[in-house]
Design a protein around this motif. Structure first.
Motif, PDB file in Angstrom:
ATOM      1  N   ALA A  89      -2.287 -46.367  15.198  1.00  0.00           N
ATOM      2  CA  ALA A  89      -2.095 -45.214  14.315  1.00  0.00           C
ATOM      3  C   ALA A  89      -1.058 -45.522  13.246  1.00  0.00           C
ATOM      4  O   ALA A  89      -1.245 -45.197  12.063  1.00  0.00           O
ATOM      5  CB  ALA A  89      -1.674 -43.990  15.127  1.00  0.00           C
TER       6      ALA A  89
ATOM      7  N   TYR B 269       2.805 -41.042  23.179  1.00  0.00           N
ATOM      8  CA  TYR B 269       3.617 -41.083  21.959  1.00  0.00           C
ATOM      9  C   TYR B 269       3.097 -40.093  20.917  1.00  0.00           C
ATOM     10  O   TYR B 269       2.718 -40.466  19.813  1.00  0.00           O
ATOM     11  CB  TYR B 269       3.649 -42.505  21.399  1.00  0.00           C
ATOM     12  N   VAL B 270       3.068 -38.859  21.307  1.00  0.00           N
ATOM     13  CA  VAL B 270       2.719 -37.760  20.408  1.00  0.00           C
ATOM     14  C   VAL B 270       3.968 -36.921  20.223  1.00  0.00           C
ATOM     15  O   VAL B 270       4.641 -36.568  21.206  1.00  0.00           O
ATOM     16  CB  VAL B 270       1.570 -36.899  20.965  1.00  0.00           C
TER      17      VAL B 270
ATOM     18  N   SER C 258     -10.580 -43.840  22.926  1.00  0.00           N
ATOM     19  CA  SER C 258      -9.921 -42.649  22.390  1.00  0.00           C
ATOM     20  C   SER C 258     -10.011 -41.525  23.412  1.00  0.00           C
ATOM     21  O   SER C 258     -11.070 -41.293  23.995  1.00  0.00           O
ATOM     22  CB  SER C 258     -10.570 -42.201  21.077  1.00  0.00           C
TER      23      SER C 258
ATOM     24  N   ARG D 170      -4.718 -36.168  20.111  1.00  0.00           N
ATOM     25  CA  ARG D 170      -5.048 -37.494  20.603  1.00  0.00           C
ATOM     26  C   ARG D 170      -3.996 -37.962  21.611  1.00  0.00           C
ATOM     27  O   ARG D 170      -2.800 -38.002  21.308  1.00  0.00           O
ATOM     28  CB  ARG D 170      -5.104 -38.495  19.443  1.00  0.00           C
TER      29      ARG D 170
ATOM     30  N   ILE E 257      -8.452 -43.933  12.280  1.00  0.00           N
ATOM     31  CA  ILE E 257      -7.822 -44.431  13.499  1.00  0.00           C
ATOM     32  C   ILE E 257      -8.883 -44.694  14.568  1.00  0.00           C
ATOM     33  O   ILE E 257      -8.882 -45.745  15.233  1.00  0.00           O
ATOM     34  CB  ILE E 257      -6.775 -43.433  14.019  1.00  0.00           C
TER      35      ILE E 257
ATOM     36  N   THR F 269      -2.319 -47.395  21.223  1.00  0.00           N
ATOM     37  CA  THR F 269      -2.906 -46.434  20.292  1.00  0.00           C
ATOM     38  C   THR F 269      -1.890 -46.040  19.231  1.00  0.00           C
ATOM     39  O   THR F 269      -2.220 -45.907  18.047  1.00  0.00           O
ATOM     40  CB  THR F 269      -3.390 -45.189  21.051  1.00  0.00           C
ATOM     41  N   ARG F 270      -0.637 -45.856  19.621  1.00  0.00           N
ATOM     42  CA  ARG F 270       0.422 -45.538  18.675  1.00  0.00           C
ATOM     43  C   ARG F 270       0.560 -46.627  17.623  1.00  0.00           C
ATOM     44  O   ARG F 270       0.706 -46.340  16.419  1.00  0.00           O
ATOM     45  CB  ARG F 270       1.738 -45.335  19.428  1.00  0.00           C
TER      46      ARG F 270
ATOM     47  N   THR G 242      -1.898 -40.627  23.171  1.00  0.00           N
ATOM     48  CA  THR G 242      -1.469 -41.819  22.443  1.00  0.00           C
ATOM     49  C   THR G 242      -0.578 -42.694  23.316  1.00  0.00           C
ATOM     50  O   THR G 242       0.624 -42.434  23.465  1.00  0.00           O
ATOM     51  CB  THR G 242      -0.704 -41.409  21.162  1.00  0.00           C
ATOM     52  N   ASP G 243      -1.181 -43.758  23.904  1.00  0.00           N
ATOM     53  CA  ASP G 243      -0.364 -44.736  24.598  1.00  0.00           C
ATOM     54  C   ASP G 243       0.244 -45.683  23.564  1.00  0.00           C
ATOM     55  O   ASP G 243       0.053 -45.510  22.358  1.00  0.00           O
ATOM     56  CB  ASP G 243      -1.177 -45.492  25.652  1.00  0.00           C
TER      57      ASP G 243
ATOM     58  N   TYR H 138       6.340 -42.026  16.560  1.00  0.00           N
ATOM     59  CA  TYR H 138       5.431 -41.096  17.220  1.00  0.00           C
ATOM     60  C   TYR H 138       4.273 -40.742  16.296  1.00  0.00           C
ATOM     61  O   TYR H 138       4.449 -40.585  15.081  1.00  0.00           O
ATOM     62  CB  TYR H 138       6.174 -39.817  17.627  1.00  0.00           C
ATOM     63  N   ASN H 139       3.101 -40.637  16.911  1.00  0.00           N
ATOM     64  CA  ASN H 139       1.914 -40.152  16.213  1.00  0.00           C
ATOM     65  C   ASN H 139       2.027 -38.627  16.120  1.00  0.00           C
ATOM     66  O   ASN H 139       2.231 -37.957  17.139  1.00  0.00           O
ATOM     67  CB  ASN H 139       0.660 -40.553  17.003  1.00  0.00           C
TER      68      ASN H 139
END
Length: 278
Positions: free
Chosen positions: A74, A123-124, A57, A64, A46, A70-71, A66-67, A160-161
């Motif tokens: 991933a 988004y975790v 990152s 991490r 990633i 980034t989501r 995670t916007d 979600y990550n």
């Protein structure tokens, strides 16, 4: 044979020699009749893709941040290339497998989570429920499920990550696994002096977390282990991906690496561990 969930750390998958040995061991276990579910990470993959896309990152408390962009990266990396490559490699060893994301069949559902200090991670998420029917059906026809570390939000239907260790714990809970094996680049939890800790129990894990002794990437891993033990997993092993036949030995019940159980098994060091087993 009882079900085992095997979490393949992303760093072990980038080491070609360790990866080849792990694929061979998974095939050996499958041909011996093992009931197993694979969960794979991909943090370094990633990070590489984010770098190519010039997306920065950021990490907080070992997780991490995670916007949405980034989501999406991933999801693309984890639910795409990594899993499909594993399917191909296992196929060459005569093992049928299927690569899934947590949303497939609503198998693994998540809720949004924040860091211990309240920091918004974006988004975790963490796995909170699911349906094992798709996993059970694949296992029943001789296909090894390979689960990527993304899950679907149970209330907002966003992806979600999921931290790889927490995903493995969630998969183990939903799939009623009795054993969970983490295959990592460093084959044990280590104390502050770099010595391997042979065993841990739930009480000691709680102490290491609450006292702030566990830090960095160690924290989400130990939180995931505690969650898995509390969900009914009887035995957790943390082993090294490059150690000789470590996966086969751990699944067979050999005490290698660090063994974690609900109640105290043997005395374990209470000294400060490092974060090398992330």
């Amino acid at each position: 044979m009882s079900r085992v969930v095997i979490k393949l750390g992303g760093s072990t998958l980038t080491d070609s020699q360790a990866r080849h040995a792990l694929i061979a061991q998974i095939a050996e276990l499958k041909h011996a009749g093992a009931d197993m579910v694979l969960v794979h990470g991909g943090g370094s993959q990633i990070a590489s893709m984010l770098g190519r896309l010039q997306i920065a990152s950021q990490f907080h408390d070992g997780l991490r941040i995670t916007d949405r962009d980034t989501r999406d990266v991933a999801q693309m990396v984890l639910a795409g290339k990594i899993g499909k490559d594993l399917v191909a490699e296992l196929g060459r060893e005569g093992v049928r497998s299927a690569s899934l994301a947590g949303g497939d069949g609503l198998s693994f559902l998540a809720e949004r989570m924040t860091a211990d200090d309240g920091t918004d991670l974006g988004y975790v998420g963490r796995v909170v429920s699911g349906h094992s029917e798709v996993i059970d059906a694949l296992v029943a026809i001789g296909v090894v499920p390979i689960v990527a570390c993304v899950a679907l939000g149970a209330s907002d239907w966003e992806y979600y990550n999921i931290n790889g260790d927490q995903m493995a714990a969630g998969v183990a809970a939903v799939c009623r696994a009795s054993q969970l094996v983490f295959v990592t680049d460093v084959g044990a939890v280590r104390d502050g002096d770099g010595r391997d800790i042979s065993s841990l129990d739930a009480e000691t894990i709680s102490y290491l977390l609450s006292a702030g002794i566990a830090s960095g990437g160690m924290r989400p891993k130990l939180r995931a282990c505690l969650e898995a033990l509390n969900s009914g997993v009887e035995r957790i092993s943390i082993v090294g991906g490059s150690d000789a036949r470590s996966l086969v030995r751990a699944v067979a019940g050999e005490d290698i690496g660090t063994v974690l159980t609900r109640v105290k098994k043997t005395s374990a060091s209470m000294e400060q561990p490092t974060n090398h087993c992330a």
